[in-house]
Design a protein around this motif. Structure first.
Motif, PDB file in Angstrom:
ATOM      1  N   THR A 182       0.862  -1.169   0.000  1.00 15.02           N
ATOM      2  CA  THR A 182       0.000   0.000   0.000  1.00 15.02           C
ATOM      3  C   THR A 182       0.904   1.226   0.000  1.00 15.02           C
ATOM      4  OG1 THR A 182      -1.650  -1.169   1.310  1.00 15.02           O
ATOM      5  CG2 THR A 182      -1.840   1.222   1.221  1.00 15.02           C
ATOM      6  N   THR A 239       1.013   5.512   0.043  1.00 13.56           N
ATOM      7  CA  THR A 239       0.349   6.796   0.234  1.00 13.56           C
ATOM      8  C   THR A 239       1.348   7.878  -0.150  1.00 13.56           C
ATOM      9  OG1 THR A 239      -0.879   5.879   2.104  1.00 13.56           O
ATOM     10  CG2 THR A 239      -0.822   8.284   1.899  1.00 13.56           C
ATOM     11  N   ASP A 240       0.957   8.731  -1.095  1.00 11.94           N
ATOM     12  CA  ASP A 240       1.833   9.803  -1.557  1.00 11.94           C
ATOM     13  C   ASP A 240       1.388  11.134  -0.976  1.00 11.94           C
ATOM     14  OD1 ASP A 240       3.630   8.523  -3.618  1.00 11.94           O
ATOM     15  OD2 ASP A 240       1.676   7.957  -4.443  1.00 11.94           O
ATOM     16  N   ASP A 241       2.368  11.934  -0.564  1.00 14.50           N
ATOM     17  CA  ASP A 241       2.127  13.309  -0.157  1.00 14.50           C
ATOM     18  C   ASP A 241       2.996  14.179  -1.051  1.00 14.50           C
ATOM     19  OD1 ASP A 241       0.299  12.967   1.979  1.00 14.50           O
ATOM     20  OD2 ASP A 241       1.934  12.256   3.243  1.00 14.50           O
ATOM     21  N   ALA A 283       6.585   9.586   0.242  1.00 11.47           N
ATOM     22  CA  ALA A 283       5.712   8.410   0.132  1.00 11.47           C
ATOM     23  C   ALA A 283       5.829   7.561   1.383  1.00 11.47           C
ATOM     24  CB  ALA A 283       6.083   7.590  -1.097  1.00 11.47           C
ATOM     25  N   THR A 293       7.351  -0.949   7.142  1.00  8.91           N
ATOM     26  CA  THR A 293       6.923   0.280   6.493  1.00  8.91           C
ATOM     27  C   THR A 293       8.169   1.038   6.053  1.00  8.91           C
ATOM     28  OG1 THR A 293       6.864   1.589   8.538  1.00  8.91           O
ATOM     29  CG2 THR A 293       4.810   0.478   7.872  1.00  8.91           C
ATOM     30  N   GLN A 342       9.112   5.000   4.827  1.00  8.32           N
ATOM     31  CA  GLN A 342       8.720   6.377   4.572  1.00  8.32           C
ATOM     32  C   GLN A 342       9.868   7.019   3.805  1.00  8.32           C
ATOM     33  OE1 GLN A 342       7.611   8.610   8.047  1.00  8.32           O
ATOM     34  NE2 GLN A 342       6.703  10.243   6.831  1.00  8.32           N
TER      35      GLN A 342
END
Length: 154
Positions: A32, A34-36, A64, A75, A77
């Motif tokens: 999964t 998630t992009d910022d 990301a 995870t 980051q």
């Protein structure tokens, strides 16, 4: 990065995410992302003014957060500043160079990462060796030994 370093250069956050996707496919892991995107959205740009999207140099920062399924819980980051924070079963490795992330994950999923325990002074460390004599080592806090970490004590 050394000139003789065999690791591929990952110049952008997106290139690092693509490399993590390839590793997830190789080890058959769910993924999964998630992009910022934008100075107002990335975690290290807290000084960015309201509605400020670009950095002072005109660039558009991209960060990301990647969650990999399976065991161990991992995870990644990825920050715009060429580094990443990798967390393995609750053990955080901050400031991992972006270029080292694929080798780091291959070490974890390939069985080379291990826990080293010491009786005096007491403590346990998660050790992640990378090719080229590079090693990452982080303390596991008391009570933080997950089943995966406990299986990998040497």
């Amino acid at each position: 990065m050394r000139n003789d370093d065999p690791r591929p250069h990952l110049p952008t956050t997106e290139s690092a995410v693509t490399a993590v996707r390839e590793i997830a496919a190789e080890y058959r892991l769910d993924l999964t992302v998630t992009d910022d995107i934008g100075a107002d959205r990335t975690s290290r740009r807290t000084a960015a003014g309201a509605f400020t999207v670009l950095d002072a140099d005109g660039s558009l920062p991209h960060e990301a957060f990647v969650e990999l399924g399976g065991s161990p819980a991992v995870t990644v980051q990825v920050f715009p500043e060429d580094d990443a924070k990798v967390t393995v079963d609750g053990v955080e490795f901050a400031d991992v160079p972006r270029d080292a992330v694929p080798a780091f994950l291959r070490s974890v999923y390939g069985g080379r990462a291990h826990v080293k325990a010491r009786f005096f002074p007491p403590g346990e460390w998660l050790i992640v060796p990378l090719p080229g004599d590079e090693t990452y080592k982080e303390l596991i806090f008391p009570g933080g030994l997950s089943p995966w970490l406990a299986r990998n004590v040497r």
